[in-house]
Enzyme design. Sequence first.
Site, PDB file in Angstrom:
ATOM      1  N   TYR A 135      44.797  26.585 -10.253  1.00 42.33           N
ATOM      2  CA  TYR A 135      44.671  27.035  -8.868  1.00 42.33           C
ATOM      3  C   TYR A 135      45.804  26.408  -8.067  1.00 42.33           C
ATOM      4  O   TYR A 135      45.793  25.208  -7.806  1.00 42.33           O
ATOM      5  CB  TYR A 135      43.305  26.625  -8.317  1.00 42.33           C
ATOM      6  CG  TYR A 135      42.943  27.167  -6.948  1.00 42.33           C
ATOM      7  CD1 TYR A 135      43.789  28.000  -6.229  1.00 42.33           C
ATOM      8  CD2 TYR A 135      41.717  26.843  -6.372  1.00 42.33           C
ATOM      9  CE1 TYR A 135      43.439  28.500  -4.999  1.00 42.33           C
ATOM     10  CE2 TYR A 135      41.347  27.333  -5.132  1.00 42.33           C
ATOM     11  CZ  TYR A 135      42.212  28.146  -4.439  1.00 42.33           C
ATOM     12  OH  TYR A 135      41.863  28.631  -3.205  1.00 42.33           O
ATOM     13  N   LYS A 164      45.785  31.212 -10.467  1.00 43.27           N
ATOM     14  CA  LYS A 164      45.564  31.842  -9.165  1.00 43.27           C
ATOM     15  C   LYS A 164      46.602  31.270  -8.224  1.00 43.27           C
ATOM     16  O   LYS A 164      46.602  30.071  -7.921  1.00 43.27           O
ATOM     17  CB  LYS A 164      44.163  31.554  -8.628  1.00 43.27           C
ATOM     18  CG  LYS A 164      43.947  32.132  -7.222  1.00 43.27           C
ATOM     19  CD  LYS A 164      42.676  31.625  -6.567  1.00 43.27           C
ATOM     20  CE  LYS A 164      42.594  32.137  -5.120  1.00 43.27           C
ATOM     21  NZ  LYS A 164      41.428  31.585  -4.394  1.00 43.27           N
TER      22      LYS A 164
END
Length: 297
Positions: A135, A164
């Site tokens: 992330y 992400k």
Amino acid sequence: MSIQGAFPAIVTPFTADGSAVAEKPLRDLVDRVIDGGADGIIACGGTGEFIALAPEERQQVVAVTVDQAASRVPVFAQTGGLSTAEALRHTEHAASAGATGVMVTPPFYEALSRTAAEEYFGAVASSTELPVMLYNYPNGTGLAMDTDLIVGLARAHENIRYVKDSSADALLLSALVTEHADEIGTFCGEDVLVGTALSIGTLGLVTGSFNFMMPVYARMVRAAREGDDATVARLSRETLPLIVCLASNPYTSAVKTACELLGHEVGPVRAPLPSISAEGRKELERRITALDPSYFG
């Protein structure tokens, strides 16, 4: 298992006073996003207010989400923590609860060095057989993960398969998608870049706005898969004013308020996260009303 498509970072519904996780609204939310066309779900992400959840509440949200999804779509649990030990505990629980994979945010407050980041993510990846999604959220963590760090981690650990990217850096997103797709699958985490991401062939999307407008994003993903760039551009252009409204307000509160305006019970944000102002709420309602109701289900 390979994943792709639209993954809502679901909110965590609370009771009216914010004192507890509201299980029935959470189960209703899981059903609603799946029925709206979600390809998967992220539990306990930023929009899920993981920083405001007690450890047992994080585990409750993951367990309930996995149970309600009932293998209809993959569920990734966000398991990052302020320490490596905390991240390992949540990762172990996610595996035992039946999650498909984990998304891992780095610690915040004191930004990690590159070496510390490699050790942190490496420790999580080495502790589990689940696929791992990095992330990248520099605004929230202070760690700006560049292409070398992201791809290097994927090369070093077979189960680090996805990232992400919430950096809002279109050049980084483009480089990951166009130059490294064979090494790591990139999910765009910025609502305002969804149209751009789909147009360059990103593997997937993870955003909070999917909580209340999953159907229109499912249409955009389907159009992208079919090579219908005109539909992607049109839907992106139509929804952008609402997305900008979300971004110009306290984001999680704006997402929860949009859910409420559309008749979905999710409760308030937990303090100290700020609530949306009366003016922001009015503008949000105006932007929602201006769109085709089918966009929201």
